[in-house]
Design a protein around this motif. Structure first.
Motif, short mmCIF file in Angstrom:
data_model
loop_
_atom_site.label_atom_id
_atom_site.label_comp_id
_atom_site.label_asym_id
_atom_site.label_seq_id
_atom_site.Cartn_x
_atom_site.Cartn_y
_atom_site.Cartn_z
N GLU A 275 39.20 39.57 42.42
CA GLU A 275 40.19 40.40 41.75
C GLU A 275 41.54 40.37 42.47
OE1 GLU A 275 38.46 44.24 40.94
OE2 GLU A 275 36.52 43.27 40.64
N PHE A 276 41.55 39.90 43.71
CA PHE A 276 42.81 39.56 44.37
C PHE A 276 43.17 38.11 44.09
CE2 PHE A 276 44.42 37.19 48.08
CZ PHE A 276 45.74 37.61 48.03
N ALA A 277 42.24 37.20 44.30
CA ALA A 277 42.55 35.77 44.28
C ALA A 277 43.01 35.28 42.92
CB ALA A 277 41.32 34.98 44.73
N VAL A 278 42.29 35.63 41.87
CA VAL A 278 42.62 35.09 40.54
C VAL A 278 43.96 35.61 40.03
CG1 VAL A 278 41.88 34.97 38.13
CG2 VAL A 278 40.23 34.59 39.97
N PHE B 138 36.74 31.88 46.33
CA PHE B 138 37.52 33.08 46.57
C PHE B 138 37.65 33.36 48.06
CE2 PHE B 138 35.36 34.22 42.37
CZ PHE B 138 36.35 33.60 41.63
N ALA B 139 36.59 33.08 48.81
CA ALA B 139 36.64 33.25 50.27
C ALA B 139 37.71 32.35 50.88
CB ALA B 139 35.28 32.96 50.88
N THR B 140 37.79 31.12 50.39
CA THR B 140 38.80 30.18 50.88
C THR B 140 40.20 30.68 50.54
OG1 THR B 140 37.31 28.30 50.69
CG2 THR B 140 39.67 27.82 50.72
N TYR B 141 40.38 31.22 49.34
CA TYR B 141 41.70 31.72 48.93
C TYR B 141 42.11 32.88 49.84
CZ TYR B 141 45.63 32.74 45.84
OH TYR B 141 46.90 32.92 45.34
N VAL B 142 41.18 33.76 50.13
CA VAL B 142 41.46 34.87 51.04
C VAL B 142 41.87 34.34 52.41
CG1 VAL B 142 40.40 36.79 52.30
CG2 VAL B 142 40.06 36.58 49.84
N ASP B 143 41.13 33.38 52.93
CA ASP B 143 41.47 32.80 54.24
C ASP B 143 42.84 32.14 54.21
OD1 ASP B 143 39.09 33.63 55.38
OD2 ASP B 143 38.07 31.71 55.08
N ASP B 144 43.12 31.42 53.13
CA ASP B 144 44.39 30.70 53.03
C ASP B 144 45.60 31.63 52.92
OD1 ASP B 144 43.04 28.31 53.16
OD2 ASP B 144 43.17 27.87 51.01
N HIS B 145 45.34 32.88 52.55
CA HIS B 145 46.43 33.86 52.39
C HIS B 145 46.31 34.99 53.41
CE1 HIS B 145 46.58 31.61 48.64
NE2 HIS B 145 47.83 31.99 48.55
N PRO C 107 45.09 48.50 36.18
CA PRO C 107 43.90 48.65 37.03
C PRO C 107 42.77 47.73 36.57
CG PRO C 107 43.99 50.43 35.44
CD PRO C 107 45.20 49.57 35.19
N LEU C 108 42.02 47.23 37.53
CA LEU C 108 40.98 46.24 37.26
C LEU C 108 39.65 46.68 37.86
CD1 LEU C 108 40.11 43.36 36.32
CD2 LEU C 108 41.09 42.50 38.45
N CYS C 109 38.59 46.66 37.06
CA CYS C 109 37.22 46.90 37.52
C CYS C 109 37.07 48.31 38.12
CB CYS C 109 36.81 45.80 38.51
SG CYS C 109 35.05 45.72 38.84
N SER D 186 39.47 39.32 35.43
CA SER D 186 40.62 39.17 36.32
C SER D 186 41.68 38.23 35.76
CB SER D 186 40.16 38.65 37.69
OG SER D 186 39.28 39.54 38.32
N GLY D 187 41.26 37.06 35.29
CA GLY D 187 42.21 36.10 34.77
C GLY D 187 42.89 36.57 33.50
N ALA D 188 42.13 37.18 32.62
CA ALA D 188 42.69 37.68 31.36
C ALA D 188 43.69 38.80 31.61
CB ALA D 188 41.58 38.15 30.43
#
Length: 232
Positions: free
Chosen positions: A30-33, A74-81, A136-138, A218-220
């Protein structure tokens, strides 16, 4: 260029009905997308959390077991940011005038802190008064509970929205642990909830409120937000 404020929980745990704690935080998808979609669309995104400091992703949201086959992505995206995630604005420093919209990231963490945070309530009240988009999401709608009108009535009473459903909480296996359920609490405060089958993509729009039901939405949600912001 439009400016969006993404708000993440600042806790690393969730306290259950029995007083015990489970590891929690924000849900990585929900952060990454939304972050990826918005930045690719040319939108400037800032992050904020209740006290600043590096927010904690829910460990389950980083694994295949907890988040499905895209968990490691998603874990990789979090690490990359990690640079921007390591230094979010404290909510006390946020000025609504600097942003066109805010997106409340879910995970069980918001039930622990955003739902009760006075600065969260102030920020939402400022956005609502200015006619700016609140998305707001989820479990992110838990943060909406922090905003009240003078006299105590909930700021979003009567709004039509969606969020993580009781059915989804039960299927996730966390309903019996929860001190309260997001769907139940939103209804009790006066929201009109529109949900679909568990884990289906569902976006609900009511004026400047755009809400998403679950991580799958998330994407929508990001797409709707981008459409609104680029249309102006």
């Amino acid at each position: 260029m439009a400016n969006v404020l993404m708000i993440l929980s600042g806790v690393d745990h969730w306290t259950g009905a029995d007083g015990t704690r489970l590891p929690a935080g924000y849900w990585a998808e929900e952060f990454a997308v939304p972050h990826r979609k918005m930045t690719e669309a040319g939108i400037h995104v800032d992050l904020a959390s209740p006290v600043g400091g590096k927010p904690t992703p829910d460990p389950d949201s980083l694994s295949t077991e907890g988040a499905g086959p895209r968990g490691p992505e998603f874990a990789t995206y979090v690490d990359d940011h990690s640079d921007i995630l390591g230094n979010p604005k404290p909510l006390s420093d946020v000025r609504s005038a600097d942003y066109d919209a805010t997106l409340l990231v879910g995970g069980h963490g918001p039930m622990e802190d955003l739902a009760h945070d006075p600065d969260m309530g102030r920020v939402l009240s400022d956005f609502e008064a200015s006619g700016k988009i609140i998305a707001p999401l989820c479990h992110g709608p838990a943060g909406l509970l922090s905003a009240n009108k003078p006299g105590g009535h909930w700021l979003f009473e009567g709004k039509t929205l969606t969020g993580f459903t009781n059915e989804e909480e039960e299927e996730h296996g966390s309903a019996t642990f929860a001190p309260w359920l997001v769907e139940n609490m939103l209804k009790a405060r006066g929201a009109k909830i529109q949900s679909i089958e568990a884990w289906g993509v569902n976006i609900v729009e009511d004026g400047t409120m755009i809400s998403g039901q679950n991580p799958q939405s998330s994407g929508a949600l990001a797409g709707k937000l981008i459409d609104r912001l680029t249309a102006h």
